[in-house]
Write a protein that holds these residues in place. Structure first.
Motif, PDB file in Angstrom:
ATOM      1  N   PRO A   1       0.807  -1.228   0.000  1.00 40.96           N
ATOM      2  CA  PRO A   1       0.000   0.000   0.000  1.00 40.96           C
ATOM      3  C   PRO A   1       0.835   1.270   0.000  1.00 40.96           C
ATOM      4  CG  PRO A   1      -0.113  -1.086   2.149  1.00 40.96           C
ATOM      5  CD  PRO A   1       0.562  -2.042   1.215  1.00 40.96           C
ATOM      6  N   LEU A   2       2.016   1.253   0.621  1.00 42.37           N
ATOM      7  CA  LEU A   2       2.854   2.455   0.630  1.00 42.37           C
ATOM      8  C   LEU A   2       3.311   2.809  -0.787  1.00 42.37           C
ATOM      9  CD1 LEU A   2       5.005   1.840   3.836  1.00 42.37           C
ATOM     10  CD2 LEU A   2       3.186   3.541   3.540  1.00 42.37           C
ATOM     11  N   ALA A   3       3.635   1.795  -1.591  1.00 42.28           N
ATOM     12  CA  ALA A   3       3.977   2.046  -2.995  1.00 42.28           C
ATOM     13  C   ALA A   3       2.725   2.329  -3.809  1.00 42.28           C
ATOM     14  CB  ALA A   3       4.720   0.845  -3.576  1.00 42.28           C
ATOM     15  N   GLY A   4       1.665   1.559  -3.552  1.00 37.05           N
ATOM     16  CA  GLY A   4       0.437   1.678  -4.335  1.00 37.05           C
ATOM     17  C   GLY A   4      -0.246   3.022  -4.228  1.00 37.05           C
ATOM     18  N   GLN A   5      -0.017   3.739  -3.122  1.00 38.49           N
ATOM     19  CA  GLN A   5      -0.650   5.053  -2.976  1.00 38.49           C
ATOM     20  C   GLN A   5      -0.168   6.039  -4.038  1.00 38.49           C
ATOM     21  OE1 GLN A   5       0.538   7.291   0.609  1.00 38.49           O
ATOM     22  NE2 GLN A   5       2.374   6.009   0.727  1.00 38.49           N
ATOM     23  N   TYR A   6       0.970   5.736  -4.666  1.00 39.90           N
ATOM     24  CA  TYR A   6       1.520   6.624  -5.697  1.00 39.90           C
ATOM     25  C   TYR A   6       1.205   6.147  -7.113  1.00 39.90           C
ATOM     26  CZ  TYR A   6       4.233   8.303  -1.705  1.00 39.90           C
ATOM     27  OH  TYR A   6       4.605   8.799  -0.486  1.00 39.90           O
ATOM     28  N   HIS A   7       0.351   5.147  -7.248  1.00 39.98           N
ATOM     29  CA  HIS A   7      -0.025   4.617  -8.564  1.00 39.98           C
ATOM     30  C   HIS A   7      -0.487   5.752  -9.482  1.00 39.98           C
ATOM     31  CE1 HIS A   7      -2.950   1.782 -10.940  1.00 39.98           C
ATOM     32  NE2 HIS A   7      -1.842   2.024 -11.611  1.00 39.98           N
ATOM     33  N   ASN A   8       0.126   5.827 -10.667  1.00 42.73           N
ATOM     34  CA  ASN A   8      -0.180   6.851 -11.685  1.00 42.73           C
ATOM     35  C   ASN A   8       0.199   8.276 -11.259  1.00 42.73           C
ATOM     36  OD1 ASN A   8      -1.178   5.016 -13.572  1.00 42.73           O
ATOM     37  ND2 ASN A   8      -3.262   5.139 -12.775  1.00 42.73           N
ATOM     38  N   LEU A   9       1.138   8.390 -10.322  1.00 42.49           N
ATOM     39  CA  LEU A   9       1.571   9.707  -9.862  1.00 42.49           C
ATOM     40  C   LEU A   9       2.577  10.323 -10.829  1.00 42.49           C
ATOM     41  CD1 LEU A   9       1.776  11.871  -7.502  1.00 42.49           C
ATOM     42  CD2 LEU A   9       3.792  10.577  -6.772  1.00 42.49           C
ATOM     43  N   GLU A  10       2.394  11.605 -11.123  1.00 41.48           N
ATOM     44  CA  GLU A  10       3.413  12.419 -11.786  1.00 41.48           C
ATOM     45  C   GLU A  10       3.772  13.535 -10.825  1.00 41.48           C
ATOM     46  OE1 GLU A  10       2.333  13.809 -15.626  1.00 41.48           O
ATOM     47  OE2 GLU A  10       2.423  11.823 -16.554  1.00 41.48           O
ATOM     48  N   THR A  11       5.044  13.661 -10.494  1.00 43.53           N
ATOM     49  CA  THR A  11       5.442  14.640  -9.485  1.00 43.53           C
ATOM     50  C   THR A  11       6.640  15.447  -9.955  1.00 43.53           C
ATOM     51  OG1 THR A  11       5.918  14.893  -7.120  1.00 43.53           O
ATOM     52  CG2 THR A  11       7.016  13.070  -8.261  1.00 43.53           C
ATOM     53  N   GLU A  12       7.078  16.379  -9.112  1.00 43.73           N
ATOM     54  CA  GLU A  12       8.193  17.271  -9.435  1.00 43.73           C
ATOM     55  C   GLU A  12       9.401  16.916  -8.579  1.00 43.73           C
ATOM     56  OE1 GLU A  12       6.440  20.981  -8.533  1.00 43.73           O
ATOM     57  OE2 GLU A  12       5.168  21.024 -10.332  1.00 43.73           O
ATOM     58  N   ARG A  13      10.581  17.201  -9.107  1.00 41.38           N
ATOM     59  CA  ARG A  13      11.819  16.899  -8.388  1.00 41.38           C
ATOM     60  C   ARG A  13      11.850  17.560  -7.012  1.00 41.38           C
ATOM     61  NH1 ARG A  13      15.930  14.626 -11.438  1.00 41.38           N
ATOM     62  NH2 ARG A  13      15.547  14.583 -13.691  1.00 41.38           N
ATOM     63  N   SER A  14      11.294  18.754  -6.920  1.00 41.21           N
ATOM     64  CA  SER A  14      11.355  19.506  -5.666  1.00 41.21           C
ATOM     65  C   SER A  14      10.609  18.813  -4.527  1.00 41.21           C
ATOM     66  CB  SER A  14      10.772  20.912  -5.874  1.00 41.21           C
ATOM     67  OG  SER A  14       9.418  20.829  -6.296  1.00 41.21           O
TER      68      SER A  14
END
Length: 456
Positions: free
Chosen positions: A269-282
């Motif tokens: 679940p800790l990895a799965g919460q970011y499923h399909n996430l696009e984020t910024e380096r900052s």
């Protein structure tokens, strides 16, 4: 090749479809958060084919790398044919607009034939892609060049901490201590849930809660967000993390008539919460420390499976990091350093192992285990940490907003504490001749006692 699907391939695909609930290829676009859309780097796989063949052999895996690349080559050819047909379709459409009345019927007939061919090749390209990705999901990560090659006995000791507990009396096992101090009821666990389940009682219950509370606070000081995760995950999320609930039924509990499974670690679940996430380096790194119950349908029978060491349900605290590719090796060292400090504060004797190729799970690029000394069994694994590079991120579609060769992020995980094994180590290493057990000093503020004493 594209006129029909062979009977063998149909059977293959039907079998795979039954095994991949929640996994679909969204070929024509559109969004669906419950669809796994992995982006496995097959081009890199082909470039490093020989390395992967050796890697699979070193990991003692039954994966046909050449077959994966063969299907990839077929898919690339299919894409090219698809692109050529689309170009022909556009050219014919433009010609029809400029054609005379006499020329139009022939052009329209050509367009009809191209449209039919386009549909056939589109359908077959989808099938090839689904087969390719399904095969690719079974591939392991590449392996760090410094990882030892071989099985469990080939693990390399990085360093040791502390020394073995010496007794001037005959020490008891944790099972005997649990019985004499009224801490566990294994018989009741069998009655209610079956073998390898147990009831924790009295001081053991408070000790478990104290360990969880203490280690969550310890780790959160290093900027890890404290998290309570679900104990159930969608099967495709587990699969994206490198676990296959439908094929790995000897280790994972799947919930019948659903696309759900019980988690074997809060890494899922800790990895799965970011499923399909696009984020910024900052915003990187993103660090979490999660507590959950874990469920494992393990069938190992040995002295290492007795008592608390290998049970079907247990509490565990887990660290998880999402980071840029260039930071993952340093952050693996950070996780390992935290694990070491935790065990040192608990006063345990342990050794850190650089784990060999056959002991790496599919996602792991490199893995370190820590084995603590437990008098009744010798050394036993109590923590583990892994750098999974972009293996999970490509399968769960976790990436930077900016495009580039390293846009897919790296993931890392590490055990904070696997509670039953730590309780086992504490009880056996801190027992006294009078049958009592001293509690490690760091836990005193979280308990109303400093020693577990016999009830009579």
């Amino acid at each position: 090749m594209f006129g029909r699907i062979s009977r063998v391939r149909k059977q293959y695909l039907n079998r795979k479809k039954a095994l991949t609930i929640g996994f679909r290829f969204n070929f024509m676009g559109g969004k669906n958060i419950h669809v796994l859309k992995p982006n496995i780097n097959f081009k890199l796989l082909k470039e490093r084919k020989e390395e992967m063949v050796i890697n699979v052999k070193n990991r003692n895996m039954d994966v046909d790398v050449n077959n994966v690349i063969s299907v990839y080559d077929q898919y690339v050819v299919a894409l090219q044919k698809l692109e050529n047909l689309r170009s022909q379709k556009n050219q014919i459409a433009n010609s029809v607009k400029k054609a005379s009345k006499e020329e139009r019927p022939e052009l329209l007939q050509q367009g009809k034939l191209v449209k039919q061919s386009l549909k056939t090749i589109t359908d077959n390209t989808k099938i090839l892609y689904d087969e390719l990705v399904e095969l690719g999901m079974d591939l392991p990560n590449f392996t760090h060049p410094d990882a030892p090659i071989g099985g469990e006995g080939d693990a390399r000791v990085v360093f040791t901490s502390g020394s073995k507990t010496e007794f001037d009396f005959e020490p008891k096992t944790h099972e005997e201590l649990g019985r004499d101090l009224d801490l566990f009821d294994f018989d009741a666990g069998v009655t209610v849930s079956g073998t390898k389940f147990y009831f924790s009682k009295n001081e053991a219950t408070f000790l478990e809660l104290a360990l969880i509370n203490w280690v969550m606070k310890e780790i959160s000081q290093f900027n890890y967000t404290p998290t309570l995760t679900p104990d159930i995950a969608l099967s495709h999320v587990a699969k994206g993390c490198g676990f296959n609930p439908r094929l790995d039924s000897n280790h994972i509990y799947s919930i019948e008539d659903s696309n759900l499974c019980l988690i074997g670690t809060s890494e899922v679940p800790l990895a799965g919460q970011y499923h399909n996430l696009e984020t910024e380096r900052s915003k990187l790194p993103m660090k979490s420390v999660g507590y959950s119950h874990c469920f494992r349908a393990e069938t190992n029978v040995s002295k290492m499976s007795r008592g608390l060491y290998r049970v079907h349900q247990f509490s565990k605290v887990e660290m998880f990091i999402l980071c840029q590719a260039e930071d993952s090796e340093d952050l693996l060292n950070e996780i390992l350093d935290i694990e070491v400090k935790i065990l040192q504060k608990l006063g345990l004797h342990f050794k850190v192992l650089d784990m060999p190729t056959q002991e790496l799970g599919n996602p792991a690029y490199r893995k370190f285990d820590i084995e603590a000394y437990i008098p009744s069994i010798g050394f036993g694994e109590v923590t583990s940490c892994s750098n999974c590079t972009d293996y999970q991120a490509r399968r769960l579609n976790i990436r930077l907003k900016e495009k580039g060769p390293h846009s897919y992020l790296h993931t890392l995980n590490g055990t904070g504490l696997a509670i039953p094994r730590i309780i086992m180590a504490i009880l056996e290493n801190n027992q006294q001749e009078d049958g009592s057990v001293n509690i490690p000093q760091v836990l005193h503020p979280y308990l109303g006692f400093t020693k577990i004493v016999p009830k009579h």
